[in-house]
Design an enzyme around this catalytic site. Structure first.
Site, PDB file in Angstrom:
ATOM      1  N   GLU A 195      -2.590   4.455  -5.112  1.00 37.69           N
ATOM      2  CA  GLU A 195      -2.614   3.532  -3.971  1.00 37.69           C
ATOM      3  C   GLU A 195      -1.251   2.892  -3.728  1.00 37.69           C
ATOM      4  O   GLU A 195      -0.811   2.731  -2.584  1.00 37.69           O
ATOM      5  CB  GLU A 195      -3.668   2.441  -4.207  1.00 37.69           C
ATOM      6  CG  GLU A 195      -5.048   2.829  -3.749  1.00 37.69           C
ATOM      7  CD  GLU A 195      -5.075   3.327  -2.321  1.00 37.69           C
ATOM      8  OE1 GLU A 195      -4.377   2.767  -1.465  1.00 37.69           O
ATOM      9  OE2 GLU A 195      -5.777   4.317  -2.057  1.00 37.69           O
ATOM     10  N   HIS A 213      -7.206  -0.595  -5.189  1.00 33.22           N
ATOM     11  CA  HIS A 213      -6.363  -1.312  -4.221  1.00 33.22           C
ATOM     12  C   HIS A 213      -5.971  -2.702  -4.698  1.00 33.22           C
ATOM     13  O   HIS A 213      -5.127  -3.337  -4.100  1.00 33.22           O
ATOM     14  CB  HIS A 213      -7.080  -1.449  -2.876  1.00 33.22           C
ATOM     15  CG  HIS A 213      -7.354  -0.147  -2.209  1.00 33.22           C
ATOM     16  ND1 HIS A 213      -8.415   0.641  -2.541  1.00 33.22           N
ATOM     17  CD2 HIS A 213      -6.698   0.503  -1.231  1.00 33.22           C
ATOM     18  CE1 HIS A 213      -8.410   1.726  -1.787  1.00 33.22           C
ATOM     19  NE2 HIS A 213      -7.382   1.670  -0.990  1.00 33.22           N
ATOM     20  N   GLU A 234      -1.767   6.851   4.720  1.00 33.92           N
ATOM     21  CA  GLU A 234      -2.773   7.920   4.624  1.00 33.92           C
ATOM     22  C   GLU A 234      -2.116   9.281   4.404  1.00 33.92           C
ATOM     23  O   GLU A 234      -2.582  10.083   3.593  1.00 33.92           O
ATOM     24  CB  GLU A 234      -3.661   7.946   5.872  1.00 33.92           C
ATOM     25  CG  GLU A 234      -4.489   6.682   6.085  1.00 33.92           C
ATOM     26  CD  GLU A 234      -5.288   6.251   4.863  1.00 33.92           C
ATOM     27  OE1 GLU A 234      -5.596   7.085   4.006  1.00 33.92           O
ATOM     28  OE2 GLU A 234      -5.580   5.042   4.745  1.00 33.92           O
TER      29      GLU A 234
END
Lengths: 352, 87
Positions: A204, A277, A181
């Protein structure tokens, strides 16, 4: 979608508040007032806190950074943190947690200490000071919403849900997730890779790569230790584990059955309609192959090559896999690592 | 007779989650939250940042079929728990 410039640029640079926060909080707790009035006061308190945080972030971000005049003391300064407890509510950032470093609450202490570890990793391994490389305070909120199965970066801060207790447990329980994150913040301040298509998958993947290597560094796992390439191993709940799902993703083997979300591991299987993702499995595997080809610890050499590519000004917000791959090969060449970099991208069938 | 289907995409996991409920299975809180969304659907613009959820809600009721996108920040907790990941 992430923009190519820091999000704060588009937000108010200054704002003032007529009622001090402590007054709002005290009135919100005053039982002589009606519950409706107290709810409104609590909401105002929460929103004011959020706006203050944005104001402070803008202030810091607007300071002109001149490396030549930064003193040794400032260089050595530890990145500051702010931690908030949402208490299962949706308002961000939540209630401030004072002195989180000495909190008796283990959740708070974990998020605080692991976030500090991520900042230390970035500083000691990559010589980067916080997400913006200018010492911006790191802001985290825990206990977001009810049984919330997610962690995210909202353009300003990290946010962690508690999980539903079945599929997932608390999202801060995997150090790589915290690293993941925070790295979204780094990408926001660097290339600003757009959150769709190949650039989104790269965005990602970069978060997975730096999250995984941070976890390896934290645990002193060398590149041949399979544990170090699993994303989210610490947040899998009992229901997922009972079904043999030991992680969200496996960077060495993206399509493995033990992944909760198996990914393509070759560019031949890139799906333009898939979630960012999913396609991130392709560059994820390329990095794992590169790091293992280089050998030793991924944080010693391999991650520095990837970091150089991520912070290269030629990396645009709409970069494709091939653009990023060429930058990594260019960076690897400077370190005498061109052969493993070439081999890594060949292993995922990316035409260069 | 009302029926609702909610799909959730994105998030750190990035895997589709789906949930479907008939009217009788909805709690009063879920029904209220749903009515509010049908009456005034939010802007579908995804929530800012990365790893955010995006929901697609389809409702079948006596007036026909309604379909709208709901970003994570606008999704009520009562409805957010409906979609589940299939293992």
């Amino acid at each position: 979608m992430l923009s190519s410039i820091p999000v704060r640029e588009n937000q108010p640079k200054s704002c003032c508040f007529i009622i001090p926060l402590n007054i709002l909080r005290n009135y919100a707790r005053d039982t002589s007032l009606s519950s409706q009035a107290r709810t409104k006061l609590q909401e105002t308190f929460a929103e004011t806190g959020r706006l203050r945080m944005i104001r402070e972030a803008n202030r810091i971000a607007s300071v002109t950074y001149r490396r030549s005049v930064v003193s040794a003391a400032e260089e050595a300064a530890v990145v500051q943190q702010e931690l908030f407890d949402c208490r299962q509510r949706q308002s961000l950032p939540g209630r401030p947690v004072h002195n989180p470093d000495s909190s008796p609450n283990p959740d708070v202490k974990t998020v605080y200490s692991v976030t500090a570890n991520v900042a230390e990793f970035y500083k000691s391994i990559l010589n980067r000071t916080s997400v913006d490389n200018q010492g911006l305070d790191l802001v985290s909120s825990v206990h977001y919403r009810v049984h919330f199965d997610n962690a995210f970066w909202n353009g300003q801060q990290m946010v962690y849900g508690d999980g539903d207790g079945e599929l997932f447990v608390e999202f801060y329980k995997s150090p790589d997730v915290i690293g993941h994150e925070l790295t979204h913040g780094v990408t926001q301040y660097e290339s600003g890779l757009q959150y769709e298509g190949e650039s989104g998958a790269l965005n990602e993947s970069i978060s997975d790569v730096f999250g995984a290597v941070f976890n390896q560094w934290l645990n002193k796992w060398p590149t041949n230790d399979a544990k170090g390439w699993l994303i989210g191993a610490g947040i899998m709940g009992p229901q997922a584990r009972a079904k043999g799902k030991t992680c969200l993703r496996d960077m060495v083997n993206p399509s493995a059955a033990h992944c909760l979300s198996p990914q393509p591991d070759s560019y031949k299987n890139f799906d333009p309609s898939a979630d960012v993702h999913e396609n991130s499995g392709i560059p994820n595997k390329a990095f794992a192959q590169f790091a293992q080809g280089v050998g030793g610890n991924a944080w010693d050499r391999a991650i520095k090559v990837w970091y150089r590519a991520c912070t290269d000004r030629r990396l645009s917000s709409t970069a494709m896999f091939v653009d990023f791959a060429r930058l990594t090969i260019d960076a690897a060449q400077k370190e005498g690592l061109e052969a493993p970099a070439q081999a890594a991208w060949q292993s995922v069938a990316l035409p260069l | 007779m009302l029926k609702v289907k909610i799909e959730r995409r994105g998030g750190l996991l990035g895997k589709l989650a789906v949930g479907e409920l008939e009217e009788a299975a909805l709690t009063p809180g879920q029904r209220q939250a749903l009515d509010k969304l049908i009456k005034s659907p939010p802007k579908p613009t995804p929530s800012p940042g990365a790893d955010r959820f995006q929901y697609k809600i389809r409702v079948w009721d006596e007036k026909g079929e309604h379909e709208f996108e709901v970003p994570e920040d606008s999704m009520p907790d009562e409805l957010a728990v409906i979609p589940k990941v299939r293992l």
